[in-house]
Motif scaffolding. Sequence first.
Motif, PDB file in Angstrom:
ATOM      1  N   ARG A   1      24.149  51.988  12.832  1.00  0.00           N
ATOM      2  CA  ARG A   1      24.427  51.210  11.625  1.00  0.00           C
ATOM      3  C   ARG A   1      23.873  49.800  11.815  1.00  0.00           C
ATOM      4  N   GLU A   2      23.283  49.251  10.756  1.00  0.00           N
ATOM      5  CA  GLU A   2      22.718  47.919  10.850  1.00  0.00           C
ATOM      6  C   GLU A   2      23.134  47.039   9.677  1.00  0.00           C
ATOM      7  N   PHE A   3      23.153  45.753   9.937  1.00  0.00           N
ATOM      8  CA  PHE A   3      23.462  44.768   8.909  1.00  0.00           C
ATOM      9  C   PHE A   3      22.320  44.677   7.918  1.00  0.00           C
ATOM     10  N   VAL A   4      22.670  44.524   6.634  1.00  0.00           N
ATOM     11  CA  VAL A   4      21.664  44.349   5.593  1.00  0.00           C
ATOM     12  C   VAL A   4      21.786  42.963   4.955  1.00  0.00           C
ATOM     13  N   ALA A   5      22.986  42.645   4.460  1.00  0.00           N
ATOM     14  CA  ALA A   5      23.171  41.372   3.766  1.00  0.00           C
ATOM     15  C   ALA A   5      24.654  41.028   3.731  1.00  0.00           C
ATOM     16  N   ALA A   6      24.950  39.738   3.616  1.00  0.00           N
ATOM     17  CA  ALA A   6      26.333  39.292   3.514  1.00  0.00           C
ATOM     18  C   ALA A   6      26.424  38.097   2.579  1.00  0.00           C
ATOM     19  N   ILE A   7      27.605  37.905   2.016  1.00  0.00           N
ATOM     20  CA  ILE A   7      27.818  36.814   1.070  1.00  0.00           C
ATOM     21  C   ILE A   7      29.196  36.218   1.319  1.00  0.00           C
ATOM     22  N   SER A   8      29.268  34.906   1.234  1.00  0.00           N
ATOM     23  CA  SER A   8      30.532  34.226   1.458  1.00  0.00           C
ATOM     24  C   SER A   8      31.522  34.504   0.334  1.00  0.00           C
ATOM     25  N   TRP A   9      32.781  34.125   0.536  1.00  0.00           N
ATOM     26  CA  TRP A   9      33.814  34.426  -0.447  1.00  0.00           C
ATOM     27  C   TRP A   9      33.498  33.785  -1.801  1.00  0.00           C
ATOM     28  N   SER A  10      32.862  32.614  -1.783  1.00  0.00           N
ATOM     29  CA  SER A  10      32.553  31.923  -3.032  1.00  0.00           C
ATOM     30  C   SER A  10      31.232  32.372  -3.636  1.00  0.00           C
ATOM     31  N   GLY A  11      30.425  33.070  -2.853  1.00  0.00           N
ATOM     32  CA  GLY A  11      29.088  33.441  -3.305  1.00  0.00           C
ATOM     33  C   GLY A  11      28.055  32.370  -3.044  1.00  0.00           C
ATOM     34  N   GLY A  12      28.470  31.279  -2.433  1.00  0.00           N
ATOM     35  CA  GLY A  12      27.567  30.163  -2.237  1.00  0.00           C
ATOM     36  C   GLY A  12      26.600  30.318  -1.082  1.00  0.00           C
ATOM     37  N   SER A  13      26.916  31.209  -0.168  1.00  0.00           N
ATOM     38  CA  SER A  13      26.049  31.428   0.994  1.00  0.00           C
ATOM     39  C   SER A  13      25.721  32.902   1.117  1.00  0.00           C
ATOM     40  N   THR A  14      24.458  33.189   1.370  1.00  0.00           N
ATOM     41  CA  THR A  14      24.024  34.564   1.551  1.00  0.00           C
ATOM     42  C   THR A  14      23.150  34.673   2.799  1.00  0.00           C
ATOM     43  N   TYR A  15      23.155  35.847   3.397  1.00  0.00           N
ATOM     44  CA  TYR A  15      22.404  36.107   4.614  1.00  0.00           C
ATOM     45  C   TYR A  15      21.788  37.494   4.506  1.00  0.00           C
ATOM     46  N   TYR A  16      20.576  37.629   5.051  1.00  0.00           N
ATOM     47  CA  TYR A  16      19.852  38.893   4.970  1.00  0.00           C
ATOM     48  C   TYR A  16      19.199  39.214   6.308  1.00  0.00           C
ATOM     49  N   THR A  17      19.098  40.484   6.587  1.00  0.00           N
ATOM     50  CA  THR A  17      18.269  40.875   7.701  1.00  0.00           C
ATOM     51  C   THR A  17      16.805  40.677   7.301  1.00  0.00           C
ATOM     52  N   ASP A  18      15.951  40.425   8.271  1.00  0.00           N
ATOM     53  CA  ASP A  18      14.573  40.049   7.964  1.00  0.00           C
ATOM     54  C   ASP A  18      13.837  41.110   7.142  1.00  0.00           C
ATOM     55  N   SER A  19      14.120  42.371   7.392  1.00  0.00           N
ATOM     56  CA  SER A  19      13.348  43.442   6.755  1.00  0.00           C
ATOM     57  C   SER A  19      13.590  43.548   5.246  1.00  0.00           C
ATOM     58  N   VAL A  20      14.646  42.917   4.737  1.00  0.00           N
ATOM     59  CA  VAL A  20      14.934  43.018   3.296  1.00  0.00           C
ATOM     60  C   VAL A  20      14.782  41.682   2.568  1.00  0.00           C
ATOM     61  N   LYS A  21      14.506  40.624   3.301  1.00  0.00           N
ATOM     62  CA  LYS A  21      14.367  39.308   2.667  1.00  0.00           C
ATOM     63  C   LYS A  21      13.262  39.333   1.626  1.00  0.00           C
ATOM     64  N   GLY A  22      13.556  38.789   0.452  1.00  0.00           N
ATOM     65  CA  GLY A  22      12.581  38.773  -0.627  1.00  0.00           C
ATOM     66  C   GLY A  22      12.571  40.027  -1.476  1.00  0.00           C
ATOM     67  N   ARG A  23      13.261  41.070  -1.029  1.00  0.00           N
ATOM     68  CA  ARG A  23      13.314  42.331  -1.784  1.00  0.00           C
ATOM     69  C   ARG A  23      14.720  42.639  -2.276  1.00  0.00           C
ATOM     70  N   PHE A  24      15.735  42.315  -1.469  1.00  0.00           N
ATOM     71  CA  PHE A  24      17.126  42.618  -1.806  1.00  0.00           C
ATOM     72  C   PHE A  24      17.865  41.330  -2.155  1.00  0.00           C
ATOM     73  N   THR A  25      18.824  41.441  -3.068  1.00  0.00           N
ATOM     74  CA  THR A  25      19.665  40.308  -3.430  1.00  0.00           C
ATOM     75  C   THR A  25      21.120  40.747  -3.463  1.00  0.00           C
ATOM     76  N   ILE A  26      21.947  40.062  -2.702  1.00  0.00           N
ATOM     77  CA  ILE A  26      23.378  40.341  -2.696  1.00  0.00           C
ATOM     78  C   ILE A  26      24.064  39.350  -3.627  1.00  0.00           C
ATOM     79  N   SER A  27      25.055  39.832  -4.359  1.00  0.00           N
ATOM     80  CA  SER A  27      25.820  38.959  -5.252  1.00  0.00           C
ATOM     81  C   SER A  27      27.224  39.526  -5.402  1.00  0.00           C
ATOM     82  N   ARG A  28      28.104  38.733  -5.961  1.00  0.00           N
ATOM     83  CA  ARG A  28      29.482  39.189  -6.163  1.00  0.00           C
ATOM     84  C   ARG A  28      30.024  38.579  -7.450  1.00  0.00           C
ATOM     85  N   ASP A  29      30.954  39.303  -8.052  1.00  0.00           N
ATOM     86  CA  ASP A  29      31.667  38.822  -9.221  1.00  0.00           C
ATOM     87  C   ASP A  29      33.148  38.907  -8.880  1.00  0.00           C
TER      88      ASP A  29
END
Length: 126
Positions: A45-73
């Motif tokens: 299992r590998e990390f893909v993306a993460a987002i802070s509780w407020s949605g203000g900070s996001t993190y991505y693994t290098d292989s998906v940067k620019g292609r994937f977008t994480i968001s929350r409502d």
Amino acid sequence: QVQLVESGGGLVQAGGSLRLSCAASGRTFSRYAMGWFRQAPGKEREFVAAISWSGGSTYYTDSVKGRFTISRDNAKNTLYLQMNSLKPEDTAVYYCAADSRTARAMGATAYGMDYWGKGTLVTVSS
């Protein structure tokens, strides 16, 4: 307790797009950092993306940067992963996770999260 249910997986051709959703139960969704992880057949299992509780900070693994977008409502208790320009190597079961640590910390490991969903399968054909 937080229960997580993923949806939106399926079969798509290379270059296509999918949007995954993760519906969370419980009133405390907004207190957790959230993340997406994936596990391909025969791989760890590998990390893909993460987002802070407020949605203000996001993190991505290098292989998906620019292609994937994480968001929350937080009003809808829902986490999303918009996946564009999909590649065959993106084929995997995708899991969402909730954790009381920071979103940055979620990116450091693919295990040990407080809560996991059961996953949704994404298959990208060449």
